[in-house]
Design a protein around this motif. Structure first.
Motif, PDB file in Angstrom:
ATOM      1  N   PRO A  45      49.690 -54.250 -29.446  1.00 41.28           N
ATOM      2  CA  PRO A  45      49.255 -53.473 -28.264  1.00 41.28           C
ATOM      3  C   PRO A  45      47.779 -53.634 -27.938  1.00 41.28           C
ATOM      4  CG  PRO A  45      50.752 -52.168 -29.612  1.00 41.28           C
ATOM      5  CD  PRO A  45      50.472 -53.428 -30.381  1.00 41.28           C
ATOM      6  N   TRP A  46      46.925 -53.688 -28.963  1.00 46.36           N
ATOM      7  CA  TRP A  46      45.497 -53.797 -28.713  1.00 46.36           C
ATOM      8  C   TRP A  46      45.061 -55.219 -28.303  1.00 46.36           C
ATOM      9  CZ3 TRP A  46      47.622 -52.795 -33.541  1.00 46.36           C
ATOM     10  CH2 TRP A  46      47.531 -53.830 -34.476  1.00 46.36           C
ATOM     11  N   GLN A  47      45.957 -56.196 -28.494  1.00 48.26           N
ATOM     12  CA  GLN A  47      45.649 -57.564 -28.089  1.00 48.26           C
ATOM     13  C   GLN A  47      46.037 -57.841 -26.632  1.00 48.26           C
ATOM     14  OE1 GLN A  47      48.032 -59.426 -31.120  1.00 48.26           O
ATOM     15  NE2 GLN A  47      46.247 -59.904 -32.425  1.00 48.26           N
ATOM     16  N   ARG A  48      46.933 -57.016 -26.080  1.00 51.24           N
ATOM     17  CA  ARG A  48      47.487 -57.310 -24.761  1.00 51.24           C
ATOM     18  C   ARG A  48      46.464 -57.200 -23.627  1.00 51.24           C
ATOM     19  NH1 ARG A  48      53.915 -56.063 -24.652  1.00 51.24           N
ATOM     20  NH2 ARG A  48      54.323 -56.657 -26.824  1.00 51.24           N
ATOM     21  N   PRO A  49      45.571 -56.206 -23.632  1.00 51.97           N
ATOM     22  CA  PRO A  49      44.571 -56.177 -22.547  1.00 51.97           C
ATOM     23  C   PRO A  49      43.709 -57.434 -22.500  1.00 51.97           C
ATOM     24  CG  PRO A  49      44.670 -54.051 -23.648  1.00 51.97           C
ATOM     25  CD  PRO A  49      45.495 -54.991 -24.476  1.00 51.97           C
ATOM     26  N   LYS A  50      43.304 -57.932 -23.670  1.00 51.17           N
ATOM     27  CA  LYS A  50      42.490 -59.149 -23.689  1.00 51.17           C
ATOM     28  C   LYS A  50      43.314 -60.346 -23.220  1.00 51.17           C
ATOM     29  CE  LYS A  50      38.801 -61.621 -24.701  1.00 51.17           C
ATOM     30  NZ  LYS A  50      38.253 -61.714 -26.063  1.00 51.17           N
ATOM     31  N   LEU A  51      44.575 -60.415 -23.650  1.00 50.86           N
ATOM     32  CA  LEU A  51      45.445 -61.512 -23.228  1.00 50.86           C
ATOM     33  C   LEU A  51      45.649 -61.468 -21.716  1.00 50.86           C
ATOM     34  CD1 LEU A  51      47.291 -63.888 -23.982  1.00 50.86           C
ATOM     35  CD2 LEU A  51      49.135 -62.237 -24.349  1.00 50.86           C
ATOM     36  N   ALA A  52      45.865 -60.261 -21.172  1.00 54.30           N
ATOM     37  CA  ALA A  52      46.054 -60.116 -19.727  1.00 54.30           C
ATOM     38  C   ALA A  52      44.817 -60.588 -18.969  1.00 54.30           C
ATOM     39  CB  ALA A  52      46.366 -58.662 -19.382  1.00 54.30           C
ATOM     40  N   ALA A  53      43.632 -60.212 -19.486  1.00 52.19           N
ATOM     41  CA  ALA A  53      42.382 -60.608 -18.812  1.00 52.19           C
ATOM     42  C   ALA A  53      42.203 -62.124 -18.835  1.00 52.19           C
ATOM     43  CB  ALA A  53      41.205 -59.913 -19.485  1.00 52.19           C
ATOM     44  N   VAL A  54      42.505 -62.741 -19.978  1.00 51.75           N
ATOM     45  CA  VAL A  54      42.338 -64.188 -20.100  1.00 51.75           C
ATOM     46  C   VAL A  54      43.322 -64.933 -19.191  1.00 51.75           C
ATOM     47  CG1 VAL A  54      42.545 -66.132 -21.680  1.00 51.75           C
ATOM     48  CG2 VAL A  54      41.401 -64.053 -22.431  1.00 51.75           C
ATOM     49  N   LEU A  55      44.563 -64.422 -19.095  1.00 55.74           N
ATOM     50  CA  LEU A  55      45.584 -65.069 -18.271  1.00 55.74           C
ATOM     51  C   LEU A  55      45.505 -64.645 -16.805  1.00 55.74           C
ATOM     52  CD1 LEU A  55      48.694 -64.917 -20.646  1.00 55.74           C
ATOM     53  CD2 LEU A  55      47.122 -66.819 -20.269  1.00 55.74           C
ATOM     54  N   LYS A  56      44.574 -63.708 -16.513  1.00 53.80           N
ATOM     55  CA  LYS A  56      44.326 -63.246 -15.137  1.00 53.80           C
ATOM     56  C   LYS A  56      45.569 -62.625 -14.514  1.00 53.80           C
ATOM     57  CE  LYS A  56      40.708 -66.714 -14.485  1.00 53.80           C
ATOM     58  NZ  LYS A  56      40.208 -67.860 -13.680  1.00 53.80           N
ATOM     59  N   ILE A  57      46.215 -61.756 -15.294  1.00 50.98           N
ATOM     60  CA  ILE A  57      47.386 -61.030 -14.819  1.00 50.98           C
ATOM     61  C   ILE A  57      47.296 -59.593 -15.298  1.00 50.98           C
ATOM     62  CG2 ILE A  57      48.932 -63.041 -14.691  1.00 50.98           C
ATOM     63  CD1 ILE A  57      49.970 -62.354 -17.444  1.00 50.98           C
ATOM     64  N   SER A  58      48.214 -58.748 -14.810  1.00 47.68           N
ATOM     65  CA  SER A  58      48.233 -57.344 -15.220  1.00 47.68           C
ATOM     66  C   SER A  58      48.989 -57.186 -16.537  1.00 47.68           C
ATOM     67  CB  SER A  58      48.906 -56.495 -14.136  1.00 47.68           C
ATOM     68  OG  SER A  58      50.288 -56.834 -14.061  1.00 47.68           O
ATOM     69  N   LEU A  59      48.879 -55.992 -17.118  1.00 50.24           N
ATOM     70  CA  LEU A  59      49.621 -55.719 -18.359  1.00 50.24           C
ATOM     71  C   LEU A  59      51.127 -55.766 -18.121  1.00 50.24           C
ATOM     72  CD1 LEU A  59      47.458 -52.855 -19.925  1.00 50.24           C
ATOM     73  CD2 LEU A  59      47.833 -55.130 -20.875  1.00 50.24           C
ATOM     74  N   ASP A  60      51.568 -55.282 -16.956  1.00 52.46           N
ATOM     75  CA  ASP A  60      53.002 -55.346 -16.646  1.00 52.46           C
ATOM     76  C   ASP A  60      53.467 -56.800 -16.577  1.00 52.46           C
ATOM     77  OD1 ASP A  60      53.257 -52.624 -16.571  1.00 52.46           O
ATOM     78  OD2 ASP A  60      53.053 -52.467 -14.386  1.00 52.46           O
ATOM     79  N   GLU A  61      52.635 -57.660 -16.004  1.00 48.99           N
ATOM     80  CA  GLU A  61      53.001 -59.080 -15.917  1.00 48.99           C
ATOM     81  C   GLU A  61      53.014 -59.742 -17.292  1.00 48.99           C
ATOM     82  OE1 GLU A  61      51.529 -60.586 -11.566  1.00 48.99           O
ATOM     83  OE2 GLU A  61      49.973 -59.888 -12.953  1.00 48.99           O
ATOM     84  N   VAL A  62      52.140 -59.287 -18.203  1.00 49.32           N
ATOM     85  CA  VAL A  62      52.195 -59.773 -19.588  1.00 49.32           C
ATOM     86  C   VAL A  62      53.547 -59.432 -20.186  1.00 49.32           C
ATOM     87  CG1 VAL A  62      51.294 -59.458 -21.925  1.00 49.32           C
ATOM     88  CG2 VAL A  62      49.708 -59.737 -20.027  1.00 49.32           C
ATOM     89  N   ASP A  63      54.010 -58.194 -19.963  1.00 50.45           N
ATOM     90  CA  ASP A  63      55.320 -57.790 -20.489  1.00 50.45           C
ATOM     91  C   ASP A  63      56.432 -58.675 -19.937  1.00 50.45           C
ATOM     92  OD1 ASP A  63      54.224 -55.761 -22.001  1.00 50.45           O
ATOM     93  OD2 ASP A  63      54.521 -54.222 -20.463  1.00 50.45           O
ATOM     94  N   GLU A  64      56.320 -59.023 -18.652  1.00 48.86           N
ATOM     95  CA  GLU A  64      57.339 -59.890 -18.050  1.00 48.86           C
ATOM     96  C   GLU A  64      57.336 -61.280 -18.693  1.00 48.86           C
ATOM     97  OE1 GLU A  64      56.835 -60.085 -13.874  1.00 48.86           O
ATOM     98  OE2 GLU A  64      57.044 -57.915 -13.559  1.00 48.86           O
ATOM     99  N   LEU A  65      56.143 -61.804 -18.933  1.00 47.45           N
ATOM    100  CA  LEU A  65      56.055 -63.126 -19.571  1.00 47.45           C
ATOM    101  C   LEU A  65      56.661 -63.110 -20.968  1.00 47.45           C
ATOM    102  CD1 LEU A  65      52.482 -64.419 -18.616  1.00 47.45           C
ATOM    103  CD2 LEU A  65      54.643 -64.814 -17.450  1.00 47.45           C
ATOM    104  N   LEU A  66      56.565 -61.991 -21.635  1.00 48.26           N
ATOM    105  CA  LEU A  66      57.061 -61.889 -23.011  1.00 48.26           C
ATOM    106  C   LEU A  66      58.557 -61.662 -23.079  1.00 48.26           C
ATOM    107  CD1 LEU A  66      54.214 -59.681 -24.549  1.00 48.26           C
ATOM    108  CD2 LEU A  66      54.562 -62.132 -24.891  1.00 48.26           C
ATOM    109  N   THR A  67      59.155 -61.190 -21.986  1.00 42.06           N
ATOM    110  CA  THR A  67      60.589 -60.859 -22.025  1.00 42.06           C
ATOM    111  C   THR A  67      61.451 -61.860 -21.291  1.00 42.06           C
ATOM    112  OG1 THR A  67      60.304 -59.424 -20.090  1.00 42.06           O
ATOM    113  CG2 THR A  67      60.166 -58.387 -22.263  1.00 42.06           C
ATOM    114  N   GLN A  68      60.853 -62.682 -20.418  1.00 39.67           N
ATOM    115  CA  GLN A  68      61.640 -63.641 -19.660  1.00 39.67           C
ATOM    116  C   GLN A  68      61.580 -65.020 -20.300  1.00 39.67           C
ATOM    117  OE1 GLN A  68      60.572 -63.618 -15.554  1.00 39.67           O
ATOM    118  NE2 GLN A  68      60.934 -61.426 -15.297  1.00 39.67           N
ATOM    119  N   HIS A  69      62.706 -65.665 -20.388  1.00 35.89           N
ATOM    120  CA  HIS A  69      62.807 -66.997 -20.989  1.00 35.89           C
ATOM    121  C   HIS A  69      63.444 -67.945 -19.964  1.00 35.89           C
ATOM    122  CE1 HIS A  69      61.984 -65.157 -24.932  1.00 35.89           C
ATOM    123  NE2 HIS A  69      62.798 -64.206 -24.519  1.00 35.89           N
ATOM    124  N   VAL A  70      62.760 -68.131 -18.845  1.00 38.85           N
ATOM    125  CA  VAL A  70      63.300 -68.953 -17.763  1.00 38.85           C
ATOM    126  C   VAL A  70      63.056 -70.431 -18.067  1.00 38.85           C
ATOM    127  CG1 VAL A  70      63.168 -69.460 -15.298  1.00 38.85           C
ATOM    128  CG2 VAL A  70      62.880 -67.110 -16.121  1.00 38.85           C
TER     129      VAL A  70
END
Length: 386
Positions: A45-70
């Motif tokens: 959980p504490w790594q996700r804000p930094k990951l979101a900032a680096v990938l230039k997306i929101s926290l919700d979008e980080v969750d989507e990237l982690l749950t979708q396997h398209v």
């Protein structure tokens, strides 16, 4: 069975990050990013804000990237298209090539250099092609970085596979790396290639003065960018002075290396090049050149046992320890460490260890009538034959 997180991988590549660069920016190990992308683990959980900032997306979008396997467009097909149409180069293709170079760099210290040459040469030619067509901007910058890294790797592999004989071709690759590094103003990549050129002078042409100049240049270029590379530069400056028999200057340079290593920060971009064993390995080599063999033995004994993860370096340390034993009249101890060095050389085909092993074999000449020395000779002849 975990599924690869293709959307996370695609987002990283779209932004031009290799796994190693993303890991460094977020503040985790590369293996952590590998596990995230393979679906084995998730960011804390504490790594996700930094990951979101680096990938230039929101926290919700980080969750989507982690749950979708398209299933995305196969990477190999995309790269094939770009190589047929170099003007269409994009950050996804660039990042894919950068990962190949990263993987080959990771394999360098454990695999025989000759076994990596074909793949490394293929990747280098692709990077060079795309670099020639790249427009100015981020794509060209990322390709310059990959070009510097792949050219440096090619120089290392050619140098190693030729058993440190083909210095001219290696230097051409290192010069190519330096030019690419200077284009983007990257002192770390420039200093690394300079250091490798210094190795060719020190161990190939045996030009200690030229090696001294190049390694000193390494320390100067990297002084404000990386304490790791500055320390390595000073270490080899010390070795050059030892080759010249200048003990006072040698020990001064070793002190500067120790000071640089003492300032290393966890954010140093060259941290992956550093091992706590490096200082002792090179200091032992210095005292061996200076003829202070008992001190070389003490230092190299400690160093050799600490280098288990770096097999090519360990074979060099064991070879030098063998020489320290021989020069003190301890042939039986020398044979023991030389057998260990040959075991590693048979596995890695490291040129540095190979050359030292042959030197040690020649210096065992006074005991050639002993059966255990003959056994060493047989193993060395077998290495020559292969």
């Amino acid at each position: 069975m975990p599924q690869r997180r293709q959307r996370l991988i695609q987002r990283r590549k779209t932004l031009g990050f290799s796994q190693e660069r993303l890991a460094h920016t977020v503040g985790v190990e590369r293996s952590t990013v590998v596990r995230w992308e393979s679906g084995e683990t998730e960011p804390r959980p504490w790594q996700r804000p930094k990951l979101a900032a680096v990938l230039k997306i929101s926290l919700d979008e980080v969750d989507e990237l982690l749950t979708q396997h398209v299933n995305e467009e196969p990477e190999a097909e995309r790269l094939d298209f770009v190589l047929r149409n170099p003007a269409a180069v994009d950050l996804v293709a660039v990042a894919h090539l950068a990962e190949r170079v990263d993987r080959l760099n990771t394999e360098y210290d454990t695999a025989p250099s000759a076994s990596l040459l074909a793949d490394a040469g293929h990747s280098h030619s692709q990077v060079t092609l795309l670099h020639n067509f790249a427009p100015n901007g981020r794509i060209r910058r990322e390709l310059c970085i990959s070009l510097a890294e792949s050219a440096t790797l090619m120089g290392q592999l050619v140098w190693d596979a030729s058993q440190r004989r083909d210095g001219a071709v290696s230097v051409q690759y290192f010069d190519q790396a330096i030019t690419a590094a200077r284009e983007v103003g990257d002192p770390i990549l420039e200093a690394h290639a300079q250091l490798r050129k210094g190795f060719v002078a020190l161990y190939g042409t045996k030009d200690a003065r030229e090696g001294l100049r190049l390694c000193n240049e390494t320390a100067i270029v990297s002084r404000n960018a990386s304490d790791v590379l500055a320390g390595l530069g000073f270490l080899h400056v010390g070795e050059a002075y030892a080759m010249l028999g200048e003990r006072r200057h040698c020990e001064k340079a070793l002190g500067e290396a120790a000071d640089s290593f003492g300032r290393i920060h966890k954010d140093d971009e060259a941290l992956h090049m550093f091992s706590p064993t490096q200082f002792d390995r090179l200091a032992g080599s210095c005292y061996l050149f200076l003829g202070v063999n008992h001190k070389a033995e003490q230092i190299l004994t400690k160093s050799a046992r600490s280098l288990v993860r770096w097999k090519k370096s360990q074979s060099i340390a064991l070879g030098n320890l063998t020489l320290a034993y021989i020069r003190q009249g301890k042939p039986e101890e020398a044979c023991g460490t030389l057998h260990e060095a040959i075991d590693l050389i048979e596995e890695t085909r490291g040129g540095g260890g190979l050359n030292i092993a042959f030197t040690a074999g020649r210096e065992l000449g006074p005991w050639c009538h002993e059966p255990w020395v003959q056994e060493i000779s047989d193993r060395l002849f077998a290495l020559m034959a292969t």
